[in-house]
Design a protein around this motif. Structure first.
Motif, PDB file in Angstrom:
ATOM      1  N   ARG A 192     -54.194 -56.171   9.532  1.00 13.17           N
ATOM      2  CA  ARG A 192     -52.852 -55.854   9.235  1.00 13.17           C
ATOM      3  C   ARG A 192     -52.306 -56.843   8.040  1.00 13.17           C
ATOM      4  N   ALA A 197     -49.002 -56.319   5.829  1.00 12.63           N
ATOM      5  CA  ALA A 197     -47.817 -56.147   6.660  1.00 12.63           C
ATOM      6  C   ALA A 197     -47.050 -57.580   6.580  1.00 12.63           C
ATOM      7  N   ILE A 202     -46.048 -58.019  11.955  1.00 13.43           N
ATOM      8  CA  ILE A 202     -47.370 -58.326  12.759  1.00 13.43           C
ATOM      9  C   ILE A 202     -46.899 -58.627  14.222  1.00 13.43           C
ATOM     10  N   ASP A 206     -47.164 -55.564  16.613  1.00 15.41           N
ATOM     11  CA  ASP A 206     -48.552 -55.613  17.134  1.00 15.41           C
ATOM     12  C   ASP A 206     -49.009 -56.620  18.067  1.00 15.41           C
TER      13      ASP A 206
END
Length: 301
Positions: A192, A197, A202, A206
């Motif tokens: 990522r 990102a 993140i 995520d």
């Protein structure tokens, strides 16, 4: 596969179904929650109404759990006390989870820096003192009188739930930090970052979803701890103030009747506290087993 994905696919229920203790805990929790929500409709009497004529009556058809020294219906007071205990413990967990998760993610993102070290050592220092000791000390310092801030007035129940919520922050910060730190080292985070990102995307998009399972388990267990803390603080007169019914204050009123014929006064509030705490602990233990990836893998194999 994460616990959240299992929840969405309906497999979590099949795993919980195989654990009898988890179902028992879930059933107890469901009954307690319904009791708190429906208290105005299911309580047979006014929980604060004094009726000296009916004082200290043993359990019978009219008063299923007897009456206290003021003639108040013990059953009605326990039902309304359920609402008080759950309000304090649940809202305290909401405060603790919100702040603890954010601080844990913040510390994990700054892993290896002085920011992480200072923040986590502060959390360790606060967590080294038992929650109940903190609660009694701080409530004793603040006092039990209502606090007015502009148009808002905070009674002791509000102060107690905010205080307990803040005391939950260290443990939830440590749990979130431990999981998020491992996730930040995963390959998908590096991927990522290569994609460009942002750090916030993140961490929140995520890393956070993969931290929710242990946070959920810890939050469930902390609800049980909050019920005990609220009852303990109310027992010594620093919690919910009369005439509002609270399980802790009911036990305090009944302490002179422990070895007297009026056995129902301490027994029934004690049973309410014990069953509720056991229910949340069983549910939390079951969630821990179910949301453990190793346990999930074995269960689906």
């Amino acid at each position: 596969m994460s616990g959240i994905a299992l929840l969405r696919r309906g497999r979590l229920w099949r795993l919980l179904r195989d654990q009898g203790s988890s179902l028992i805990g879930g059933l107890i929790v469901a009954i307690v929650l319904l009791t708190a929500l429906l208290a105005p409709w299911i309580a047979p009497r006014d929980p604060v109404e004094i009726d000296i004529v009916n004082a200290l009556l043993p359990p019978d058809a009219e008063f299923p759990l007897g009456t206290d020294q003021g003639g108040r219906d013990v059953l009605s007071r326990i039902i309304w006390g359920t609402r008080v205990s759950l309000t304090v413990s649940l809202l305290a967990v909401v405060i603790g989870v919100t702040l603890g998760t954010l601080l844990g993610l913040f510390a994990a993102y700054h892993r290896g820096s002085w920011i992480e070290q200072v923040l986590m050592r502060l959390m360790d220092m606060i967590a080294s003192i038992p929650l109940l000791i903190w609660a009694i000390a701080l409530v004793g310092i603040i006092g039990v009188q209502p606090v007015t801030l502009g148009p808002l007035t905070f009674d002791n129940e509000h102060k107690l739930l905010v205080l307990i919520g803040l005391l939950y922050v260290p443990s939830l910060t440590r749990v979130t930090h431990a999981v998020a730190q491992a996730e930040m080292s995963a390959d998908y985070v590096r991927a990522r970052q290569v994609e460009g990102a942002s750090p916030i995307a993140i961490v929140l998009g995520d890393v956070l979803p993969n931290c929710l399972s242990p946070i959920m388990v810890q939050a469930t267990l902390l609800i049980a701890a909050g019920i005990v803390v609220e009852a303990s603080v109310s027992f010594i007169g620093l919690g919910v103030q009369p005439p509002r019914p609270s399980w802790g204050s009911m036990l305090a009123d009944a302490r002179n009747y422990v070895f007297s014929p009026e056995w129902w006064l301490p027994v029934f509030p004690g049973i309410a506290i014990s069953l509720t705490v056991i229910g949340f602990n069983l549910l939390g233990d079951g969630l821990r087993d179910v949301l453990d990836p190793r346990r999930v893998t074995r269960g689906l194999a």
